[in-house]
Scaffold this active site. Structure first.
Site, PDB file in Angstrom:
ATOM      1  CG  HIS A  33      -1.848   1.096   1.332  1.00 53.15           C
ATOM      2  ND1 HIS A  33      -1.474   2.339   1.801  1.00 53.15           N
ATOM      3  CD2 HIS A  33      -3.148   1.206   0.997  1.00 53.15           C
ATOM      4  CE1 HIS A  33      -2.510   3.151   1.738  1.00 53.15           C
ATOM      5  NE2 HIS A  33      -3.527   2.499   1.258  1.00 53.15           N
ATOM      6  N   PRO A  34       0.478   2.343  -0.615  1.00 54.65           N
ATOM      7  CG  PRO A  34      -0.494   3.732  -2.206  1.00 54.65           C
ATOM      8  CD  PRO A  34      -0.754   2.504  -1.395  1.00 54.65           C
ATOM      9  CB  VAL A  35       0.972   4.689   4.090  1.00 57.05           C
ATOM     10  CG1 VAL A  35       0.014   5.792   3.760  1.00 57.05           C
ATOM     11  CG2 VAL A  35       0.282   3.432   4.549  1.00 57.05           C
ATOM     12  CE  LYS A  36       0.632  -0.380   5.628  1.00 54.50           C
ATOM     13  NZ  LYS A  36      -0.178  -1.565   5.464  1.00 54.50           N
ATOM     14  CB  ILE A  37       8.837  -0.046   3.444  1.00 55.98           C
ATOM     15  CG1 ILE A  37       8.577  -0.239   4.940  1.00 55.98           C
ATOM     16  CG2 ILE A  37      10.304   0.272   3.160  1.00 55.98           C
ATOM     17  CD1 ILE A  37       8.921   0.931   5.807  1.00 55.98           C
TER      18      ILE A  37
END
Ligand SMILES: *Cc1c(COP(=O)(O)O)cnc(C)c1O
EC number: 2.6.1.92
Length: 383
Positions: free
Chosen positions: A184-188
């Site tokens: 997901h875009p907030v992940k690393i």
């Protein structure tokens, strides 16, 4: 300024564009390439890309035969997907309270609960430790308990690609059956949406790959009867369409080239926060344990003076100034859906206490020092 966001380069855009003009948008070569890159990076035998970490968790539970009547334990300090996966399979869920200093599943609480569960004949089939904020749980200790109490382990490493535990990359499955990642875009790193399930066990990998695509096989040795012809496929299990597209895989593969740099940048920014908060005894960053290298998905502080009302006020004030603070996590057992299942306030006091004082500050590779200084100044002005 958000608490987290993706870092997309021209090279990422080019990689996606290349897929768009190629022969395959899905079920093409980018997916196995991304899987091979993750397997190589984590030093694990098998990797299966899917359309989200939520799907990866569901398939991981199914691969371990989680079904009606089974019990699955996870942490209350996580995103709801970590426990929903067990409910999808018809199993019952329970939680193990956390170590307030790291936000991770507390090994002592786990052992205590296992001893009680053995007496009551309610031992879990699977335990899902969550590597909170990017720091691994104490996997060796959890693995030792799994040998004694005979449960399987799925690591929810949604926060933790690029992290290390005892000198080895998260995802090597040395102390687990399956490990899952989120893109997901907030992940690393990101693939837009996407997830991965990794394992060293061929049988688990086969089951995950079968179920991510309807339970359909085209491999003749897996089919039950003689083939009708070269077009033949057989559905041999009840699966889903959890496939990752080549568009997503190409982005994920490109982002893997940056994973170490992204994590290093997160560390540098985290250290910058730490050095300021050293002089403010009421602000305590999450504890970092020995033999750990966190992926620093989240930078979280505990502010001792916070109460429920004060926290609401503080978050509103900071957001009004454009500082995108957040809170991770509302304990899962307090969600209305879980309260309907019988959980209540007071069930997991460490997770509840932690939730009251925890605050997530912005942290991502593109956060500038000037932006970080603004976060720090805004926070200190409110205390
Ligand atoms: C983000 C996240 C998930 C779900 O990931 P998706 O890829 O959005 O499905 C699961 N568990 C944890 C701990 C997460 O942070």
């Amino acid at each position: 300024m958000a608490y987290g966001k993706q870092a997309i380069s021209q090279a990422d855009i080019d990689a996606v564009n290349e897929v768009l003009t190629s022969e395959f948008l899905t079920q093409g070569p980018a997916v196995p390439k991304f899987e091979a890159a993750i397997a190589h990076y984590c030093d694990v035998k098998f990797a299966s890309a899917v359309n989200s970490a939520t799907s990866a968790l569901h398939l991981a539970c199914l691969a371990l035969d989680v079904t009606i009547g089974d019990i699955v334990w996870t942490s209350p300090n996580t995103f709801v997907a970590s426990s929903n996966c067990a409910l999808y399979c018809g199993a019952d869920v329970d939680f193990v309270d956390i170590d307030e200093h790291t936000g991770n599943m507390c090994v002592e609480a786990l052992e205590k609960k296992l001893i009680a569960a053995k007496r009551a004949n309610t031992l879990p089939k699977v335990v899902i430790p969550v590597h909170f904020a990017g720091q691994s749980c104490d996997m060796e200790a959890i693995y030792q308990l799994s040998l004694k109490y005979h449960f399987n382990i799925i690591e929810d490493a949604s926060h933790a690609i690029g992290a290390e535990y005892k000198g080895a990359k998260i995802g090597n499955c040395q102390f687990s059956d399956i490990c899952i990642f989120s893109f997901h875009p907030v992940k690393i790193i990101t693939s837009g949406e996407g997830g991965m399930a990794v394992t060293n066990q061929a049988s688990l990998d086969h089951k995950i790959k079968l179920l991510r695509s309807h339970g359909i096989t085209k491999e003749s040795h897996k089919m039950s009867e003689e083939l009708d012809g070269p077009w033949a496929y057989q559905q041999i299990d009840l699966g889903f369409n959890y496939r990752m597209t080549d568009i997503h895989a190409a982005l994920g593969l490109r982002q893997m080239q940056e994973v170490d740099r992204f994590v290093a940048q997160r560390h540098a920014l985290a250290q910058r926060y730490d050095s300021i908060f050293d002089c403010h005894p009421e602000i305590t960053p999450l504890a970092q344990r020995a033999n750990q290298y966190s992926a620093f998905h989240l930078y979280i502080v505990s502010i001792s003076s916070l109460t429920k009302d004060k926290k609401k006020h503080l978050v509103c004030q900071l957001r009004e100034k454009g500082v995108g603070v957040h809170v991770h996590y509302i304990p899962v057992h307090l969600q209305p859906y879980y309260q309907e299942l019988g959980f209540k306030m007071g069930d997991f006091p460490a997770a509840e206490q932690y939730y009251q004082t925890a605050l997530t500050l912005p942290l991502h590779p593109q956060l500038t020092h000037a932006e970080q200084d603004k976060v720090i100044a805004a926070l200190l002005a409110q205390l």
